[in-house]
Motif scaffolding. Structure first.
Motif, PDB file in Angstrom:
ATOM      1  N   THR A 209       1.034  -0.831  -0.159  1.00  0.00           N
ATOM      2  CA  THR A 209      -0.452   0.061  -0.030  1.00  0.00           C
ATOM      3  C   THR A 209       0.650   0.583  -0.405  1.00  0.00           C
ATOM      4  OG1 THR A 209      -1.763  -1.297   1.632  1.00  0.00           O
ATOM      5  CG2 THR A 209      -1.553   1.471   1.571  1.00  0.00           C
ATOM      6  N   TRP A 210       0.447   1.867  -0.685  1.00  0.00           N
ATOM      7  CA  TRP A 210       1.194   3.021  -1.034  1.00  0.00           C
ATOM      8  C   TRP A 210       0.031   4.463   0.062  1.00  0.00           C
ATOM      9  CZ3 TRP A 210       1.411   6.738  -6.740  1.00  0.00           C
ATOM     10  CH2 TRP A 210       3.119   5.979  -6.742  1.00  0.00           C
ATOM     11  N   ARG A 211       1.194   4.663   0.686  1.00  0.00           N
ATOM     12  CA  ARG A 211       0.391   5.685   2.309  1.00  0.00           C
ATOM     13  C   ARG A 211       0.858   7.315   2.214  1.00  0.00           C
ATOM     14  NH1 ARG A 211      -2.623   1.928   5.151  1.00  0.00           N
ATOM     15  NH2 ARG A 211      -1.234  -0.250   5.400  1.00  0.00           N
ATOM     16  N   LEU A 212      -0.108   7.821   1.499  1.00  0.00           N
ATOM     17  CA  LEU A 212      -0.361   9.042   0.780  1.00  0.00           C
ATOM     18  C   LEU A 212      -0.375   9.967   1.792  1.00  0.00           C
ATOM     19  CD1 LEU A 212      -0.351   8.840  -2.910  1.00  0.00           C
ATOM     20  CD2 LEU A 212       1.692   8.530  -1.570  1.00  0.00           C
ATOM     21  N   ASP A 213       0.337  11.109   2.599  1.00  0.00           N
ATOM     22  CA  ASP A 213      -0.568  12.053   3.279  1.00  0.00           C
ATOM     23  C   ASP A 213       0.641  13.202   2.927  1.00  0.00           C
ATOM     24  OD1 ASP A 213       1.795  11.632   4.871  1.00  0.00           O
ATOM     25  OD2 ASP A 213       0.338  10.576   6.175  1.00  0.00           O
ATOM     26  N   ARG A 214       0.574  14.460   4.137  1.00  0.00           N
ATOM     27  CA  ARG A 214       1.070  15.794   4.160  1.00  0.00           C
ATOM     28  C   ARG A 214       2.287  15.088   4.236  1.00  0.00           C
ATOM     29  NH1 ARG A 214      -1.483  17.493  10.082  1.00  0.00           N
ATOM     30  NH2 ARG A 214      -0.489  16.336  11.343  1.00  0.00           N
ATOM     31  N   ARG A 215       3.037  13.993   5.037  1.00  0.00           N
ATOM     32  CA  ARG A 215       4.899  14.096   4.873  1.00  0.00           C
ATOM     33  C   ARG A 215       5.424  13.852   3.605  1.00  0.00           C
ATOM     34  NH1 ARG A 215       3.421   8.040   7.807  1.00  0.00           N
ATOM     35  NH2 ARG A 215       3.049   8.246   6.080  1.00  0.00           N
ATOM     36  N   ASP A 216       4.627  14.675   2.417  1.00  0.00           N
ATOM     37  CA  ASP A 216       4.895  14.059   0.825  1.00  0.00           C
ATOM     38  C   ASP A 216       4.258  14.856   0.587  1.00  0.00           C
ATOM     39  OD1 ASP A 216       6.356  13.668  -1.703  1.00  0.00           O
ATOM     40  OD2 ASP A 216       6.845  11.611  -1.251  1.00  0.00           O
ATOM     41  N   PRO A 217       3.650  15.787   0.314  1.00  0.00           N
ATOM     42  CA  PRO A 217       2.898  16.809  -0.273  1.00  0.00           C
ATOM     43  C   PRO A 217       2.820  16.442  -2.017  1.00  0.00           C
ATOM     44  CG  PRO A 217       3.997  18.180   0.601  1.00  0.00           C
ATOM     45  CD  PRO A 217       4.616  16.601   1.663  1.00  0.00           C
ATOM     46  N   LEU A 218       3.759  16.684  -1.966  1.00  0.00           N
ATOM     47  CA  LEU A 218       4.471  16.640  -3.811  1.00  0.00           C
ATOM     48  C   LEU A 218       3.657  15.249  -3.872  1.00  0.00           C
ATOM     49  CD1 LEU A 218       4.928  18.529  -5.847  1.00  0.00           C
ATOM     50  CD2 LEU A 218       7.432  17.775  -5.536  1.00  0.00           C
ATOM     51  N   LEU A 219       4.234  14.839  -4.037  1.00  0.00           N
ATOM     52  CA  LEU A 219       3.840  12.884  -4.909  1.00  0.00           C
ATOM     53  C   LEU A 219       2.097  12.739  -4.110  1.00  0.00           C
ATOM     54  CD1 LEU A 219       4.170  10.255  -5.738  1.00  0.00           C
ATOM     55  CD2 LEU A 219       4.789   9.366  -3.384  1.00  0.00           C
ATOM     56  N   LEU A 220       1.064  12.858  -3.756  1.00  0.00           N
ATOM     57  CA  LEU A 220       0.010  13.485  -3.393  1.00  0.00           C
ATOM     58  C   LEU A 220      -0.360  14.093  -3.971  1.00  0.00           C
ATOM     59  CD1 LEU A 220      -2.614  12.257  -1.371  1.00  0.00           C
ATOM     60  CD2 LEU A 220      -2.010  14.521  -0.189  1.00  0.00           C
ATOM     61  N   ALA A 221       0.015  15.175  -4.823  1.00  0.00           N
ATOM     62  CA  ALA A 221      -1.105  16.126  -4.903  1.00  0.00           C
ATOM     63  C   ALA A 221      -0.243  15.334  -7.095  1.00  0.00           C
ATOM     64  CB  ALA A 221       0.180  17.684  -5.086  1.00  0.00           C
ATOM     65  N   GLU A 222       0.657  15.230  -7.202  1.00  0.00           N
ATOM     66  CA  GLU A 222       0.668  14.574  -8.638  1.00  0.00           C
ATOM     67  C   GLU A 222       0.164  13.105  -8.489  1.00  0.00           C
ATOM     68  OE1 GLU A 222       2.576  15.170 -10.878  1.00  0.00           O
ATOM     69  OE2 GLU A 222       2.842  17.137  -9.846  1.00  0.00           O
ATOM     70  N   TRP A 223      -0.229  12.760  -7.705  1.00  0.00           N
ATOM     71  CA  TRP A 223      -1.017  11.438  -7.884  1.00  0.00           C
ATOM     72  C   TRP A 223      -2.855  11.761  -7.662  1.00  0.00           C
ATOM     73  CZ3 TRP A 223      -5.492   9.319  -4.846  1.00  0.00           C
ATOM     74  CH2 TRP A 223      -5.524   8.976  -5.272  1.00  0.00           C
ATOM     75  N   PHE A 224      -2.949  11.778  -7.260  1.00  0.00           N
ATOM     76  CA  PHE A 224      -4.185  13.015  -7.476  1.00  0.00           C
ATOM     77  C   PHE A 224      -4.952  13.490  -8.439  1.00  0.00           C
ATOM     78  CE2 PHE A 224      -8.029  15.602  -6.727  1.00  0.00           C
ATOM     79  CZ  PHE A 224      -8.576  15.113  -6.301  1.00  0.00           C
ATOM     80  N   ASP A 225      -3.922  14.789  -8.753  1.00  0.00           N
ATOM     81  CA  ASP A 225      -4.037  14.943 -10.466  1.00  0.00           C
ATOM     82  C   ASP A 225      -4.337  14.012 -11.001  1.00  0.00           C
ATOM     83  OD1 ASP A 225      -4.507  17.472  -8.946  1.00  0.00           O
ATOM     84  OD2 ASP A 225      -2.210  18.344  -9.493  1.00  0.00           O
ATOM     85  N   GLY A 226      -2.803  13.328 -11.316  1.00  0.00           N
ATOM     86  CA  GLY A 226      -3.289  12.081 -12.607  1.00  0.00           C
ATOM     87  C   GLY A 226      -4.440  10.908 -12.223  1.00  0.00           C
ATOM     88  N   TRP A 227      -5.015  10.485 -10.992  1.00  0.00           N
ATOM     89  CA  TRP A 227      -5.822   9.944 -10.861  1.00  0.00           C
ATOM     90  C   TRP A 227      -6.962  10.181 -11.346  1.00  0.00           C
ATOM     91  CZ3 TRP A 227      -9.640  10.023  -6.785  1.00  0.00           C
ATOM     92  CH2 TRP A 227     -10.472   8.867  -7.173  1.00  0.00           C
ATOM     93  N   ALA A 228      -7.232  12.116 -10.723  1.00  0.00           N
ATOM     94  CA  ALA A 228      -8.455  12.362 -10.976  1.00  0.00           C
ATOM     95  C   ALA A 228      -9.091  12.672 -13.225  1.00  0.00           C
ATOM     96  CB  ALA A 228      -8.468  13.472 -10.599  1.00  0.00           C
ATOM     97  N   GLU A 229      -7.286  13.067 -13.781  1.00  0.00           N
ATOM     98  CA  GLU A 229      -7.555  13.035 -14.843  1.00  0.00           C
ATOM     99  C   GLU A 229      -7.755  12.482 -15.072  1.00  0.00           C
ATOM    100  OE1 GLU A 229      -7.570  16.134 -16.838  1.00  0.00           O
ATOM    101  OE2 GLU A 229      -6.982  17.724 -15.018  1.00  0.00           O
ATOM    102  N   ALA A 230      -7.335  10.980 -15.565  1.00  0.00           N
ATOM    103  CA  ALA A 230      -7.478   9.452 -15.663  1.00  0.00           C
ATOM    104  C   ALA A 230      -8.800   9.283 -15.795  1.00  0.00           C
ATOM    105  CB  ALA A 230      -6.591   8.844 -15.083  1.00  0.00           C
ATOM    106  N   ALA A 231     -10.000   9.670 -14.680  1.00  0.00           N
ATOM    107  CA  ALA A 231     -11.173   9.445 -14.628  1.00  0.00           C
ATOM    108  C   ALA A 231     -12.119   9.951 -15.266  1.00  0.00           C
ATOM    109  CB  ALA A 231     -11.466   9.339 -12.923  1.00  0.00           C
ATOM    110  N   ILE A 232     -11.129  11.025 -15.430  1.00  0.00           N
ATOM    111  CA  ILE A 232     -11.738  12.688 -16.341  1.00  0.00           C
ATOM    112  C   ILE A 232     -12.174  12.559 -18.295  1.00  0.00           C
ATOM    113  CG2 ILE A 232     -12.423  14.590 -17.225  1.00  0.00           C
ATOM    114  CD1 ILE A 232     -11.612  15.498 -14.124  1.00  0.00           C
ATOM    115  N   GLU A 233     -10.812  11.587 -18.231  1.00  0.00           N
ATOM    116  CA  GLU A 233     -10.981  11.375 -19.453  1.00  0.00           C
ATOM    117  C   GLU A 233     -11.721   9.839 -19.960  1.00  0.00           C
ATOM    118  OE1 GLU A 233      -7.080   9.198 -22.283  1.00  0.00           O
ATOM    119  OE2 GLU A 233      -6.317  11.086 -20.900  1.00  0.00           O
ATOM    120  N   GLN A 234     -11.391   9.283 -19.034  1.00  0.00           N
ATOM    121  CA  GLN A 234     -12.465   7.545 -19.389  1.00  0.00           C
ATOM    122  C   GLN A 234     -13.457   8.147 -18.864  1.00  0.00           C
ATOM    123  OE1 GLN A 234     -11.176   4.689 -19.982  1.00  0.00           O
ATOM    124  NE2 GLN A 234     -13.488   4.373 -20.461  1.00  0.00           N
ATOM    125  N   ASP A 235     -13.993   8.710 -18.630  1.00  0.00           N
ATOM    126  CA  ASP A 235     -15.314   9.641 -18.724  1.00  0.00           C
ATOM    127  C   ASP A 235     -15.784  10.784 -18.122  1.00  0.00           C
ATOM    128  OD1 ASP A 235     -18.473  10.118 -17.683  1.00  0.00           O
ATOM    129  OD2 ASP A 235     -17.603   8.483 -16.063  1.00  0.00           O
TER     130      ASP A 235
END
Length: 272
Positions: A209-235
């Motif tokens: 498990t990746w556990r993303l939180d404020r300890r690594d805000p850049l990774l969390l931000a990049e992951w969330f943006d990529g996750w959301a963009e992929a979802a919107i691209e699909q739907d």
């Protein structure tokens, strides 16, 4: 399949520490008992910049030679920069690379392998490519350690009902068709594990498990943006139906409130 491998060096570097933390140390600890004596040859499939090598080499005896398989020569070149990792005996590993498409991998490419590894690979394959890789591994007869295959399961905190729709769309995006290739996405580890079992191999798995939180805000931000963009691209309907969703998540992240668990599966297979 190279159109599926356009990953940036920056993204690979950003995720490396979390990959290292998440991978199954229990499965890695079982590998030395499956290796033969003498010099070891490791084949890392879809190696990128060599993060799997850097994580695993110090956990295994030596001497070791790592052969990095990737279609992108610029990524494997990064693996050769700086000092090579050292094995458990403190000796530097030798490093070679083989540039080519993994969908053309055959038994001859893995001849003489002591171990075959991969990381974050299976979900971007087609079923035919996964079968071909398994066939090559079976012919080589070497144990196989595959880490960080996505399961499609994600848990965000604080919870929001729109998470479900985004997760479903992202899962569908992982199984989309690209240039005539239908990806297996979340079913990659299950398919490969089933093929090894069908061939009579032992298979162990571990949830990682990746556990993303404020300890690594850049990774969390990049992951969330990529996750959301992929979802919107699909739907694309998500763009209209979830107005404010991403803004809410960005605000939560800015306050250090947002957390995400991204679930993966590691797999170890070996012949009986």
């Amino acid at each position: 399949m190279s159109e599926m491998w356009e990953v940036s060096v920056d993204w690979l570097a950003l995720r490396e520490a979390e990959d290292a933390r998440a991978r199954s140390t229990a499965l890695a600890a079982a590998v030395p008992g499956l290796l033969g004596d003498g010099p070891l040859t490791m084949h890392d499939l879809g190696s990128g910049t060599g993060s799997m090598m850097r994580w695993l080499a110090p956990r295994l005896p030596g001497p070791q030679t790592w052969i990095l398989h990737d279609w992108n020569a610029s990524l494997t070149a990064r693996a050769s920069e700086g000092r090579p990792p050292r094995d458990a005996w403190g000796q530097p590993v030798a490093l070679r690379s083989r540039i080519g498409e993994l969908d053309r991998l055959d038994a001859s490419a893995l001849r003489g392998a002591s171990l075959v590894t991969a990381s974050a690979l299976l979900d971007v394959l087609t079923a035919a490519e996964a079968h071909a890789i398994v066939d090559a591994c079976l012919a080589a007869g070497a144990p196989v350690l595959v880490s960080l295959s996505v399961t499609g399961d994600v848990a965000l905190t604080p919870w929001d009902p729109r998470d479900i729709r985004f997760a479903r769309a992202f899962d569908a995006h992982q199984r989309r068709e690209v240039a005539g290739r239908r990806l297996i996405g979340r079913y990659g580890a299950a398919l490969v594990g089933g093929l090894f079992r069908q061939a009579g191999w032992h298979v162990r798995t571990a949830l990682t498990t990746w556990r993303l939180d404020r300890r690594d805000p850049l990774l969390l931000a990049e992951w969330f943006d990529g996750w959301a963009e992929a979802a919107i691209e699909q739907d694309p309907r998500l763009l209209r139906e979830t107005v404010g969703y991403r803004e809410l998540r960005w605000a939560q992240q800015a306050r250090g409130e947002l957390r995400a668990c991204v679930y993966h599966l590691d797999l170890l297979g070996w012949s009986r």
